[in-house]
Design a protein around this motif. Structure first.
Motif, PDB file in Angstrom:
ATOM      1  N   LEU A   1      -5.128  40.914   3.035  1.00  0.00           N
ATOM      2  CA  LEU A   1      -5.137  40.675   2.095  1.00  0.00           C
ATOM      3  C   LEU A   1      -6.445  39.866   1.171  1.00  0.00           C
ATOM      4  O   LEU A   1      -6.484  39.594   0.352  1.00  0.00           O
ATOM      5  CB  LEU A   1      -3.809  40.018   1.756  1.00  0.00           C
ATOM      6  N   SER A   2      -6.940  39.240   2.718  1.00  0.00           N
ATOM      7  CA  SER A   2      -8.478  38.453   1.946  1.00  0.00           C
ATOM      8  C   SER A   2      -9.183  39.385   1.182  1.00  0.00           C
ATOM      9  O   SER A   2     -10.258  38.811   0.382  1.00  0.00           O
ATOM     10  CB  SER A   2      -8.517  37.941   3.553  1.00  0.00           C
ATOM     11  N   SER A   3      -9.241  40.729   1.187  1.00  0.00           N
ATOM     12  CA  SER A   3     -10.002  41.059   0.846  1.00  0.00           C
ATOM     13  C   SER A   3     -10.224  41.204  -0.686  1.00  0.00           C
ATOM     14  O   SER A   3     -10.983  41.301  -1.234  1.00  0.00           O
ATOM     15  CB  SER A   3     -10.385  42.932   1.951  1.00  0.00           C
ATOM     16  N   ALA A   4      -8.482  41.324  -1.181  1.00  0.00           N
ATOM     17  CA  ALA A   4      -8.164  41.181  -2.525  1.00  0.00           C
ATOM     18  C   ALA A   4      -9.461  39.848  -3.296  1.00  0.00           C
ATOM     19  O   ALA A   4      -9.174  39.722  -4.626  1.00  0.00           O
ATOM     20  CB  ALA A   4      -7.246  41.195  -2.124  1.00  0.00           C
ATOM     21  N   LEU A   5      -9.325  38.351  -2.312  1.00  0.00           N
ATOM     22  CA  LEU A   5      -9.877  37.103  -2.674  1.00  0.00           C
ATOM     23  C   LEU A   5     -10.963  37.622  -3.279  1.00  0.00           C
ATOM     24  O   LEU A   5     -11.309  36.612  -3.531  1.00  0.00           O
ATOM     25  CB  LEU A   5      -9.276  36.426  -1.582  1.00  0.00           C
ATOM     26  N   ARG A   6     -11.895  38.471  -2.157  1.00  0.00           N
ATOM     27  CA  ARG A   6     -13.414  38.119  -2.513  1.00  0.00           C
ATOM     28  C   ARG A   6     -13.741  39.467  -4.268  1.00  0.00           C
ATOM     29  O   ARG A   6     -15.282  39.100  -3.620  1.00  0.00           O
ATOM     30  CB  ARG A   6     -13.902  38.811  -1.000  1.00  0.00           C
ATOM     31  N   ALA A   7     -12.927  40.566  -4.002  1.00  0.00           N
ATOM     32  CA  ALA A   7     -13.036  41.308  -5.132  1.00  0.00           C
ATOM     33  C   ALA A   7     -12.826  40.837  -6.193  1.00  0.00           C
ATOM     34  O   ALA A   7     -12.677  39.957  -7.071  1.00  0.00           O
ATOM     35  CB  ALA A   7     -12.493  42.288  -4.587  1.00  0.00           C
ATOM     36  N   ASP A   8     -14.144  41.522  -7.487  1.00  0.00           N
ATOM     37  CA  ASP A   8     -14.086  41.265  -8.550  1.00  0.00           C
ATOM     38  C   ASP A   8     -12.512  41.448  -9.155  1.00  0.00           C
ATOM     39  O   ASP A   8     -11.380  41.134 -10.150  1.00  0.00           O
ATOM     40  CB  ASP A   8     -15.376  41.903  -9.682  1.00  0.00           C
ATOM     41  N   HIS A   9     -11.921  43.286  -8.675  1.00  0.00           N
ATOM     42  CA  HIS A   9     -10.953  43.709  -9.024  1.00  0.00           C
ATOM     43  C   HIS A   9      -9.717  44.182  -8.185  1.00  0.00           C
ATOM     44  O   HIS A   9     -10.114  44.264  -7.012  1.00  0.00           O
ATOM     45  CB  HIS A   9     -10.995  44.228  -9.959  1.00  0.00           C
ATOM     46  N   VAL A  10      -8.982  44.550  -8.288  1.00  0.00           N
ATOM     47  CA  VAL A  10      -8.307  44.393  -7.345  1.00  0.00           C
ATOM     48  C   VAL A  10      -6.722  45.878  -8.053  1.00  0.00           C
ATOM     49  O   VAL A  10      -6.236  45.430  -8.707  1.00  0.00           O
ATOM     50  CB  VAL A  10      -6.637  43.331  -6.865  1.00  0.00           C
ATOM     51  N   LEU A  11      -6.331  46.894  -6.993  1.00  0.00           N
ATOM     52  CA  LEU A  11      -5.965  47.946  -7.110  1.00  0.00           C
ATOM     53  C   LEU A  11      -4.881  47.781  -6.462  1.00  0.00           C
ATOM     54  O   LEU A  11      -4.808  47.827  -5.715  1.00  0.00           O
ATOM     55  CB  LEU A  11      -6.562  49.085  -7.318  1.00  0.00           C
ATOM     56  N   VAL A  12      -3.705  47.829  -7.345  1.00  0.00           N
ATOM     57  CA  VAL A  12      -2.178  47.230  -5.672  1.00  0.00           C
ATOM     58  C   VAL A  12      -1.858  48.890  -6.591  1.00  0.00           C
ATOM     59  O   VAL A  12      -1.511  49.686  -7.771  1.00  0.00           O
ATOM     60  CB  VAL A  12      -0.973  46.457  -6.803  1.00  0.00           C
ATOM     61  N   MET A  13      -1.367  49.790  -5.242  1.00  0.00           N
ATOM     62  CA  MET A  13      -0.184  51.064  -4.876  1.00  0.00           C
ATOM     63  C   MET A  13       0.850  50.855  -4.414  1.00  0.00           C
ATOM     64  O   MET A  13       0.557  50.340  -3.689  1.00  0.00           O
ATOM     65  CB  MET A  13      -1.738  52.170  -4.493  1.00  0.00           C
ATOM     66  N   ASP A  14       1.259  51.235  -5.203  1.00  0.00           N
ATOM     67  CA  ASP A  14       2.633  50.453  -4.215  1.00  0.00           C
ATOM     68  C   ASP A  14       4.122  52.367  -5.015  1.00  0.00           C
ATOM     69  O   ASP A  14       5.252  51.961  -4.808  1.00  0.00           O
ATOM     70  CB  ASP A  14       3.530  49.600  -5.305  1.00  0.00           C
ATOM     71  N   GLY A  15       3.768  53.251  -5.258  1.00  0.00           N
ATOM     72  CA  GLY A  15       4.468  54.153  -4.991  1.00  0.00           C
ATOM     73  C   GLY A  15       4.712  54.405  -6.937  1.00  0.00           C
ATOM     74  O   GLY A  15       4.836  55.619  -6.841  1.00  0.00           O
ATOM     75  N   GLY A  16       3.627  53.644  -7.759  1.00  0.00           N
ATOM     76  CA  GLY A  16       4.643  53.517  -8.791  1.00  0.00           C
ATOM     77  C   GLY A  16       3.207  53.610  -9.857  1.00  0.00           C
ATOM     78  O   GLY A  16       2.023  54.970  -9.085  1.00  0.00           O
ATOM     79  N   ALA A  17       3.346  53.554 -10.837  1.00  0.00           N
ATOM     80  CA  ALA A  17       2.056  53.689 -12.108  1.00  0.00           C
ATOM     81  C   ALA A  17       0.580  52.266 -11.034  1.00  0.00           C
ATOM     82  O   ALA A  17       1.448  50.736 -10.967  1.00  0.00           O
ATOM     83  CB  ALA A  17       2.019  53.301 -12.927  1.00  0.00           C
ATOM     84  N   PRO A  18      -0.146  52.551 -10.745  1.00  0.00           N
ATOM     85  CA  PRO A  18      -1.584  51.878  -9.893  1.00  0.00           C
ATOM     86  C   PRO A  18      -1.840  50.839 -11.062  1.00  0.00           C
ATOM     87  O   PRO A  18      -1.393  50.377 -11.819  1.00  0.00           O
ATOM     88  CB  PRO A  18      -2.466  52.561  -9.763  1.00  0.00           C
ATOM     89  N   LEU A  19      -1.643  50.061 -10.264  1.00  0.00           N
ATOM     90  CA  LEU A  19      -2.363  48.275 -11.409  1.00  0.00           C
ATOM     91  C   LEU A  19      -3.531  48.001 -11.383  1.00  0.00           C
ATOM     92  O   LEU A  19      -3.883  47.493  -9.598  1.00  0.00           O
ATOM     93  CB  LEU A  19      -1.102  47.311 -11.342  1.00  0.00           C
ATOM     94  N   LEU A  20      -4.303  47.912 -11.973  1.00  0.00           N
ATOM     95  CA  LEU A  20      -5.713  47.040 -11.507  1.00  0.00           C
ATOM     96  C   LEU A  20      -5.829  45.999 -12.732  1.00  0.00           C
ATOM     97  O   LEU A  20      -5.086  45.795 -13.743  1.00  0.00           O
ATOM     98  CB  LEU A  20      -6.039  48.440 -12.539  1.00  0.00           C
ATOM     99  N   GLY A  21      -6.137  44.725 -11.630  1.00  0.00           N
ATOM    100  CA  GLY A  21      -6.162  43.529 -12.758  1.00  0.00           C
ATOM    101  C   GLY A  21      -7.631  43.193 -11.436  1.00  0.00           C
ATOM    102  O   GLY A  21      -7.407  42.983 -10.217  1.00  0.00           O
ATOM    103  N   SER A  22      -7.370  41.173 -11.740  1.00  0.00           N
ATOM    104  CA  SER A  22      -8.080  39.910 -11.476  1.00  0.00           C
ATOM    105  C   SER A  22      -7.042  39.499 -10.728  1.00  0.00           C
ATOM    106  O   SER A  22      -5.957  40.233 -10.800  1.00  0.00           O
ATOM    107  CB  SER A  22      -8.393  39.073 -12.155  1.00  0.00           C
ATOM    108  N   HIS A  23      -7.438  39.296  -9.470  1.00  0.00           N
ATOM    109  CA  HIS A  23      -6.236  38.262  -8.621  1.00  0.00           C
ATOM    110  C   HIS A  23      -5.646  37.561  -9.093  1.00  0.00           C
ATOM    111  O   HIS A  23      -4.018  37.689  -8.670  1.00  0.00           O
ATOM    112  CB  HIS A  23      -7.101  37.472  -7.346  1.00  0.00           C
ATOM    113  N   GLU A  24      -6.326  36.698 -10.066  1.00  0.00           N
ATOM    114  CA  GLU A  24      -5.109  36.063 -11.170  1.00  0.00           C
ATOM    115  C   GLU A  24      -4.445  36.314 -11.781  1.00  0.00           C
ATOM    116  O   GLU A  24      -2.574  36.679 -12.032  1.00  0.00           O
ATOM    117  CB  GLU A  24      -6.182  34.892 -11.396  1.00  0.00           C
ATOM    118  N   ARG A  25      -4.514  37.944 -12.300  1.00  0.00           N
ATOM    119  CA  ARG A  25      -3.472  38.221 -13.501  1.00  0.00           C
ATOM    120  C   ARG A  25      -2.538  38.788 -12.900  1.00  0.00           C
ATOM    121  O   ARG A  25      -1.103  39.044 -12.804  1.00  0.00           O
ATOM    122  CB  ARG A  25      -4.785  39.410 -14.378  1.00  0.00           C
TER     123      ARG A  25
END
Length: 568
Positions: free
Chosen positions: A522-546
């Motif tokens: 997950l350290s890769s997510a802290l370095r990225a501008d945006h993060v895409l979360v895939m958990d089996g439902g609709a993917p969520l896209l946003g910054s780490h803080e959001r």
């Protein structure tokens, strides 16, 4: 038929060699009747036995010469048909593996039938065509020339029946073609139905559907048997027609020539010469015509048509479009699942990545992160929606252009036996040593390269002298040295420690292209501008803080992660 003719054109010299030896093979057909006629008229008929024997010996020598030509034809036949088979197998296997119309992971029984049956049919039919059709043309032409020059007054006895037989045979060809195609389709359907039942045998037994499955197979076998019987009747009728053209000239010859000999218009030797030409050349040529056209040619045409139906699958992978200069990656409503009825692992995903974008993809193992990497790079086709690169569908981009501008670094590293330089320059063969050394330094692989002896150092078989982490560093340097606009790291740093992983990711992020990181930590997510979360439902896209606020899955993942092991 494009791959077929391209493969044949690639063997032009071998085909020309076959034609050259065919001329030698045709010499007996040209001289056979004349030599036999001379043996009778100038030898046996006038009581000069030794002269007659001499002409027959000349005939035997000519036959041996023709046999030598035929031997050379068969010797060189493999130079044409074997490379042809290899080229067709390559085309069809590529088409099956990159089937853009289906995303099943089940074996395609129909595709297996195409490979094992139709390619062999094409190979055998081409060999038959080169042997029979070539011999047909050479032998018939030589025999007719010999007949016309030896006994021109009898030529009409041959021409009229042969033309009549050819006309009738031509009328039969459409029905023969339909029957041959129906037989091939029935064979394929039987293979597909039987293959489906056998592959799903457990499900069939579990559902108590044995009788239904058996009935499906039996029904298809009956269709196949019916097609075989109809083709057999058509072949029998073909044989009758060809017999008319082959035997009628001989009958006419036996009826007409006795009177002509009695009147002095013909000699016995000329009549015998005509019989030799008809029985040893023209009649066999007609039989070969029937066999070649109704079996070899029809089978070849049907098989090539069926193989051509796999060509669109290949064409989808060999587009000719050039992406726009911005090189943006866009996913519009992309959905993908591993099977027609499987739950999609990517569902309705909209994503836009422009130059300078740095995206991390996170989620539980097996949730579809690597699938997303395959979609972005064009290795997979979406079931719905579109994946664009530079404004054009990524799978329709010219292959060389796509391979140059999009790079995927997988978790499993491939290094081959050779020098360090050879491995690093795999995707950038013209790169200078300075460029390669800069790539090595950028990803933090300098110590590894120095230990191996520099760019001239040797890498053992499959990278055996390197640890898994060192191999991943060299793989990262190899991609860094090329000019790819889009780099996808699919857990490509999983064997590196957190500090080394950070160096690699920051190096690629600084290239001002598009970086997609399938996160191992997950350290890769802290370095990225945006993060895409895939958990089996609709993917969520946003910054780490959001995402920490809006995504319970992301929050849980972060809570379970131990920041002490990461370097950020």
């Amino acid at each position: 038929m494009g791959p077929y003719f391209r493969a044949l054109m690639g063997r032009r010299r071998a085909v020309l060699a076959l034609l050259g030896w065919s001329v030698l093979e045709g010499v007996p057909a040209l001289l056979s009747g004349r030599l036999v006629g001379l043996a009778v008229d100038r030898g046996f008929a006038v009581g000069d036995v030794w002269t007659g024997i001499g002409w027959l010996v000349a005939f035997a020598l000519v036959a041996v010469l023709g046999g030598f030509g035929l031997r050379q034809v068969f010797t060189r036949l493999g130079d044409v048909v074997e490379p042809l088979r290899d080229a067709l197998v390559t085309t069809i296997v590529r088409g099956v593996l990159h089937d853009g119309r289906s995303h099943r992971r089940q074996p395609d029984a129909s595709a297996v039938a195409r490979i094992t049956r139709h390619v062999e049919v094409v190979r055998d039919a081409t060999a038959g065509l080169l042997v029979q059709a070539r011999a047909l043309l050479v032998t018939t032409a030589a025999a007719l020339v010999g007949l016309a020059t030896t006994v021109s007054s009898l030529a009409w006895l041959v021409v009229l029946p042969v033309v009549a037989a050819l006309v009738l045979f031509g009328l039969l060809l459409p029905s023969l073609a339909r029957g041959q195609r129906a037989l091939v389709m029935a064979d394929e359907s039987t293979a597909e139905v039987a293959g489906t039942v056998l592959l799903g045998m457990r499900d069939v037994v579990a559902c108590g559907a044995q009788s239904h499955a058996s009935a499906d197979v039996v029904r298809q076998v009956d269709v196949q048997a019916g097609a075989t019987v109809r083709m057999a009747w058509a072949s029998a009728l073909r044989g009758i027609v060809i017999s008319v053209g082959g035997f009628l000239p001989l009958v006419l010859l036996l009826v007409m020539t006795p009177g002509m000999v009695a009147a002095g218009a013909l000699t016995a030797g000329q009549v015998l010469a005509a019989v030799v030409y008809l029985s040893t050349s023209v009649q066999p040529a007609l039989r070969r015509l029937a066999d070649t056209t109704s079996t070899v040619v029809l089978r070849l045409a049907v098989a090539l048509r069926r193989l051509a139906e796999a060509a669109p699958e290949v064409a989808e992978q060999t587009g000719d479009l050039v992406p726009g200069g911005d090189g943006a990656v866009e996913l519009r409503g992309v959905t993908f699942g591993w099977g027609e009825h499987a739950e999609p692992v990517v569902r309705d995903l909209d994503l836009t990545l422009t130059r300078g974008s740095h995206l991390a993809v996170v989620g539980p193992s097996g949730i579809g992160k690597s699938t997303l990497a395959g979609l972005i790079t064009g290795l997979l086709a979406p079931q719905a929606g579109s994946v664009l690169f530079g404004g054009v569908p990524v799978r329709e981009v010219r292959p060389a252009e796509r391979h140059r501008r999009i790079a995927l670094v997988p978790q499993e590293t491939y290094l081959f036996t050779g020098t360090v330089r050879d491995n690093l320059a795999l995707f950038a063969p013209s790169a200078s040593d300075e460029v390669l050394a800069a790539a090595v330094a950028a990803v933090g692989a300098s110590e590894v390269v120095a230990r191996l002896g520099g760019l001239d150092g040797a890498i053992g078989h499959a990278g055996g002298s390197l640890s898994a982490g060192e191999a991943q560093l060299l793989a990262a340097a190899r991609v860094y040295a090329c000019d790819a606009d889009v780099v996808v790291l699919d857990e490509a740093t999983s064997n590196l420690d957190p500090a080394a992983e950070a160096v690699v990711e920051r190096a690629f992020a600084a290239r001002d292209g598009i970086l997609v990181v399938i996160a191992h930590r997950l350290s890769s997510a802290l370095r990225a501008d945006h993060v895409l979360v895939m958990d089996g439902g609709a993917p969520l896209l946003g910054s780490h803080e959001r995402l920490m606020v809006e995504s319970a899955t992301y929050g849980d993942l972060m809570a379970a992660w131990k920041p002490a092991v990461a370097t950020g």
